[in-house]
Design a protein around this motif. Sequence first.
Motif: not given
Length: 97
Positions: A18-41
């Motif tokens: 996640v770009s430095e200026s956007a860190q700490g706002k939950g984006s990292g967790m959203q990206l991980v969850q998106a990957c897991l959703d894709e794996a489930r699909a």
Amino acid sequence: MRIARHMGDLAEVKSLAVSESAQGKGSGMQLVQACLDEARALGVPKSLRRSPTCPILSERAGFHRVDKGTLPHKIWSECINCPKFPDCGEEAVEIQL
Ligand SMILES: CC(C)(COP(=O)(O)OP(=O)(O)OC[C@H]1O[C@@H](n2cnc3c(N)ncnc32)[C@H](O)[C@@H]1OP(=O)(O)O)[C@@H](O)C(=O)NCCC(=O)NCCS
């Protein structure tokens, strides 16, 4: 960030950033969850992360640490040209989907 399917039952969350200026706002967790959703699909039953520098994020997403020796050798093929191979101190975490 992407999900890489290694073989029938295993996918890997790779290149999470996640770009430095956007860190700490939950984006990292959203990206991980998106990957897991894709794996489930895709119908992949297990997902892996290697060398997680953010253990809290992995833990909250439901991953648990696994013995690297239990992972298929094919997973490490990209490491062979790394100067730190095989003692890089890398850890692996896994989640059942
Ligand atoms: C790691 C990274 C992807 C996290 O992204 P992010 O958007 O900041 O993460 P989130 O905001 O979703 O954070 C989720 C939780 O993990 C924690 N966390 C995030 N990065 C962390 C780090 N480097 N070390 C320890 N904890 C971390 C956060 O504090 C947060 O917990 P909180 O809610 O109690 O504060 C981002 O810091 C990054 O791109 N770092 C550089 C590249 C990198 O290290 N990639 C990871 C390879 S495994």
